[in-house]
Design an enzyme around this catalytic site. Sequence first.
Site, mmCIF file in Angstrom:
data_model
loop_
_atom_site.group_PDB
_atom_site.id
_atom_site.type_symbol
_atom_site.label_atom_id
_atom_site.label_comp_id
_atom_site.label_asym_id
_atom_site.label_seq_id
_atom_site.Cartn_x
_atom_site.Cartn_y
_atom_site.Cartn_z
ATOM 1 N N ASN A 1 45.197 52.023 50.241
ATOM 2 C CA ASN A 1 44.094 51.216 50.752
ATOM 3 C C ASN A 1 43.829 51.565 52.205
ATOM 4 O O ASN A 1 44.762 51.881 52.945
ATOM 5 C CB ASN A 1 44.442 49.723 50.636
ATOM 6 C CG ASN A 1 43.257 48.825 50.956
ATOM 7 O OD1 ASN A 1 42.252 48.853 50.264
ATOM 8 N ND2 ASN A 1 43.373 48.034 52.011
ATOM 9 N N HIS B 1 37.407 39.520 36.902
ATOM 10 C CA HIS B 1 36.286 38.738 37.441
ATOM 11 C C HIS B 1 35.000 38.912 36.654
ATOM 12 O O HIS B 1 33.920 38.553 37.129
ATOM 13 C CB HIS B 1 36.067 39.085 38.918
ATOM 14 C CG HIS B 1 37.218 38.712 39.794
ATOM 15 N ND1 HIS B 1 37.409 39.233 41.065
ATOM 16 C CD2 HIS B 1 38.262 37.871 39.580
ATOM 17 C CE1 HIS B 1 38.507 38.726 41.592
ATOM 18 N NE2 HIS B 1 39.042 37.902 40.709
ATOM 19 N N PHE C 1 33.699 42.950 49.996
ATOM 20 C CA PHE C 1 33.372 41.554 50.272
ATOM 21 C C PHE C 1 33.924 41.073 51.608
ATOM 22 O O PHE C 1 33.269 40.316 52.314
ATOM 23 C CB PHE C 1 33.922 40.664 49.145
ATOM 24 C CG PHE C 1 33.196 40.839 47.843
ATOM 25 C CD1 PHE C 1 32.096 40.074 47.531
ATOM 26 C CD2 PHE C 1 33.600 41.807 46.938
ATOM 27 C CE1 PHE C 1 31.406 40.235 46.345
ATOM 28 C CE2 PHE C 1 32.933 41.991 45.739
ATOM 29 C CZ PHE C 1 31.822 41.196 45.448
ATOM 30 N N CYS D 1 27.695 28.130 24.229
ATOM 31 C CA CYS D 1 28.364 28.691 23.048
ATOM 32 C C CYS D 1 29.212 29.914 23.360
ATOM 33 O O CYS D 1 29.974 30.371 22.511
ATOM 34 C CB CYS D 1 27.342 29.029 21.965
ATOM 35 S SG CYS D 1 26.290 30.459 22.343
ATOM 36 N N CYS E 1 26.434 32.671 27.704
ATOM 37 C CA CYS E 1 25.913 31.330 27.476
ATOM 38 C C CYS E 1 26.951 30.299 27.904
ATOM 39 O O CYS E 1 28.117 30.372 27.501
ATOM 40 C CB CYS E 1 25.564 31.132 25.997
ATOM 41 S SG CYS E 1 24.956 29.473 25.629
#
Length: 264
Positions: A218, A120, A37, A131, A128
């Site tokens: 990383n 996430h 991202f 509900c 929904c």
Amino acid sequence: MSLEAEARRLAEMLLAAKNAVILTGAGVSTASGIPDFRGPSGLWRRLDPSLFEISYFYQDPLGSWRLFMERFGQLRGVRPNPAHMAIARLEELGLVKAVITQNIDGLHQAAGSRRVIELHGNASRAVCTECGRKYDIEEAFKAVKEGRLPTCPVCGGLLKPDVVYFGEPLPPDALEEAFSLAESSDLFIVVGSSLAVSPANQLPIMAKARGAKLAIVNVGETTLDDMADLRVDAPVEKFMPMVCAVAEDMMAKGSGCRAAAGLG
């Protein structure tokens, strides 16, 4: 320190730990063809992040669904890469207690990881908004392709992708479990995350504050590099299989069967 030496060091840390936990970010899935991202070619450099705000979803739900389907509708055709497979194997070996992920692609589960905490959400589901029932997202996509808003077949409420939009809180159960795991860990490993997003970036801080060792794997800098006991700048799909292979070899060499067979 060479990459091989760093792999051996992390394998040693894993074998010494009793409660190792892994946190993964977008960088663990880039080798599967899913762009990150915030990187140089990341999604937010090509798309306005405000289009994924929850307020925009309610303002134009059908348009938001179409955008989501365009960007994330092909995830089911994506396969785990060697990083996912190595992490799953480390769990299978009993060296990793759980995987906390910021990703929505479900690739850890596809690779065989059993305890995965999704901070996430998951792009394979729709939820929904009334509900809370969850459904296979393909049913929602079918409605969108027909120009209809996806709705709950039980209560009639609007469905949305079961992922966390900007402006939405993280799932409380997942967040609570993630912080509990970080608090009780004695080794916390960050894989493929720049640690730029809160509250996920607070997890390694909590773990470190409670006495855990911190390893970060990383490509590129992270916000917590100075806190790491081991910092590895390498492609995770290359490095994590090396760690797994070394750990397997170390465990085999220490087995009673090898000793009894005179193999050392």
